[in-house]
Design a protein around this motif. Structure first.
Motif, mmCIF file in Angstrom:
data_model
loop_
_atom_site.group_PDB
_atom_site.id
_atom_site.type_symbol
_atom_site.label_atom_id
_atom_site.label_comp_id
_atom_site.label_asym_id
_atom_site.label_seq_id
_atom_site.Cartn_x
_atom_site.Cartn_y
_atom_site.Cartn_z
ATOM 1 N N ASP A 11 0.820 -1.214 0.000
ATOM 2 C CA ASP A 11 0.000 0.000 0.000
ATOM 3 C C ASP A 11 0.854 1.265 0.000
ATOM 4 O O ASP A 11 0.548 2.249 -0.687
ATOM 5 C CB ASP A 11 -0.916 0.018 1.232
ATOM 6 N N GLY A 33 -6.937 6.163 -2.874
ATOM 7 C CA GLY A 33 -7.116 5.878 -1.461
ATOM 8 C C GLY A 33 -8.284 4.945 -1.221
ATOM 9 O O GLY A 33 -8.196 4.005 -0.416
ATOM 10 N N GLU A 34 -9.376 5.190 -1.903
ATOM 11 C CA GLU A 34 -10.545 4.322 -1.763
ATOM 12 C C GLU A 34 -10.259 2.940 -2.322
ATOM 13 O O GLU A 34 -10.708 1.924 -1.776
ATOM 14 C CB GLU A 34 -11.745 4.947 -2.485
ATOM 15 N N LEU A 88 -7.376 1.400 -2.282
ATOM 16 C CA LEU A 88 -6.575 0.687 -1.290
ATOM 17 C C LEU A 88 -7.396 0.317 -0.064
ATOM 18 O O LEU A 88 -7.094 -0.680 0.609
ATOM 19 C CB LEU A 88 -5.374 1.535 -0.886
ATOM 20 N N ARG A 89 -8.416 1.098 0.246
ATOM 21 C CA ARG A 89 -9.271 0.760 1.393
ATOM 22 C C ARG A 89 -10.049 -0.528 1.125
ATOM 23 O O ARG A 89 -10.277 -1.334 2.037
ATOM 24 C CB ARG A 89 -10.238 1.907 1.681
ATOM 25 N N GLN A 90 -10.422 -0.739 -0.128
ATOM 26 C CA GLN A 90 -11.269 -1.880 -0.453
ATOM 27 C C GLN A 90 -10.492 -3.106 -0.940
ATOM 28 O O GLN A 90 -10.985 -4.231 -0.801
ATOM 29 C CB GLN A 90 -12.277 -1.489 -1.539
ATOM 30 N N ARG A 143 -6.596 -5.299 -1.890
ATOM 31 C CA ARG A 143 -5.156 -5.544 -1.885
ATOM 32 C C ARG A 143 -4.741 -5.774 -3.334
ATOM 33 O O ARG A 143 -5.441 -6.442 -4.092
ATOM 34 C CB ARG A 143 -4.813 -6.776 -1.027
ATOM 35 N N ARG A 153 -10.514 -6.965 0.211
ATOM 36 C CA ARG A 153 -9.845 -7.259 1.485
ATOM 37 C C ARG A 153 -10.522 -8.379 2.282
ATOM 38 O O ARG A 153 -9.826 -9.156 2.940
ATOM 39 C CB ARG A 153 -9.708 -5.978 2.311
#
Length: 300
Positions: free
Chosen positions: A70, A85-86, A88-90, A92, A242
């Protein structure tokens, strides 16, 4: 054609089916040159079709998988693109490389390669599945690659492949270079690379693939020069939700050739075959097929 292949492979042994078709077509072509009522001896054109049984195609037993950390998409001083950013939040992110082996029969070559990969195809309804954010090779390769050319490929902060022509001779296939060299090359180009550059070689060809963002990818490399000499690695920038902990990739491939480039006498005899065999050669290219299942869970 690939959808038909997927169905056939679920019901039959594709290698045995292909061997039967080649043998039947060769024997019919032998008979075209024999005297009525006499035993048909092997003919030169029949032998050419029998030779195709020596085609060897396949996919690596294991795919190559590299995690994209990340932090790599958020280097100091480098603005993160809107949406990253979103993303990477959801998800991998991973670099998934599928090496392809192509070894055609003597005096023959392959002109076309189709590869279909699907991620967690057996997932239950409603369960999120991995998707392909980007794929390589793609049409953009034609813009920078000459026949047998090589490129540097990296993943940029927007989670897309960045392709550039290297200044030095590199070895083929998706093998990562030293991290220090990666950072130095990226800095000199004024572009932060999240992963790479990777070494990649592909022959000039017509390359197409299904749209990105799907739970599957279908590549087609068409009209390639000397495809048999350097089977391309086919690469996916894979986004795994994720919550998903297990990823299984099903892959099906076929390599075929254009019989319009065969000798005129052989083409003429193939056109005299029953329609199911004539189409198998002149339309489908007598495809050699391969398949693999990669459970990459342990590499996530």
């Amino acid at each position: 054609m690939i959808n038909l292949l997927l169905g056939m492979m679920a019901m039959t042994d594709p290698a045995a089916d292909r061997a039967d078709r080649l043998r039947e077509a060769a024997e019919l072509i032998d008979a075209l040159g024999s005297t009525l009522g006499s035993h048909a001896a092997a003919s030169a054109d029949g032998d050419l079709l029998r030779d195709l049984a020596a085609d060897q195609v396949g996919l690596a037993r294991d795919a190559l998988v590299f995690r994209i950390e990340d932090a790599a998409l958020a280097a100091p001083g480098v603005p993160v693109p809107v949406g990253a950013g979103e993303l990477l939040r959801q998800f991998r992110l991973y670099w998934l490389c599928a090496p392809v082996s192509l070894f055609p029969a003597r005096n023959w070559g392959f002109d076309k390669l189709d590869l279909h990969v699907e991620f967690n195809r057996d997932a239950e309804a409603g369960q999120r599945r991995p998707v392909a954010l980007d794929v390589l090779p793609g049409p953009e390769i034609d813009e920078v690659v000459d026949v047998g050319g090589q490129v540097d490929v990296s993943v940029d902060p927007s989670a897309r492949f960045r392709v550039a022509t290297p200044d030095i001779d590199l070895t083929p296939l998706g093998v990562p270079v030293e991290a220090a060299a990666s950072l130095e090359a990226s800095a000199s180009a004024g572009v932060h690379a999240a992963l790479g550059p990777f070494r990649y070689r592909v022959t000039r060809a017509r390359i197409s693939h299904t749209p990105v963002g799907m739970e599957y990818v279908h590549w087609r490399i068409d009209d390639a020069a000397h495809l048999e000499k350097a089977g391309p690695s086919l690469v996916v920038l894979l986004a795994v939700p994720r919550p998903v902990r297990a990823v299984v990739v099903h892959a099906q491939m076929e390599a075929s050739r254009y019989f319009k480039f065969a000798s005129a006498p052989l083409q003429d005899k193939i056109r005299q075959l029953p329609s199911r065999l004539r189409d198998y050669f002149m339309r489908d290219g007598a495809p050699a097929v391969g398949a693999a299942v990669w459970d990459i869970t342990a590499m996530l």
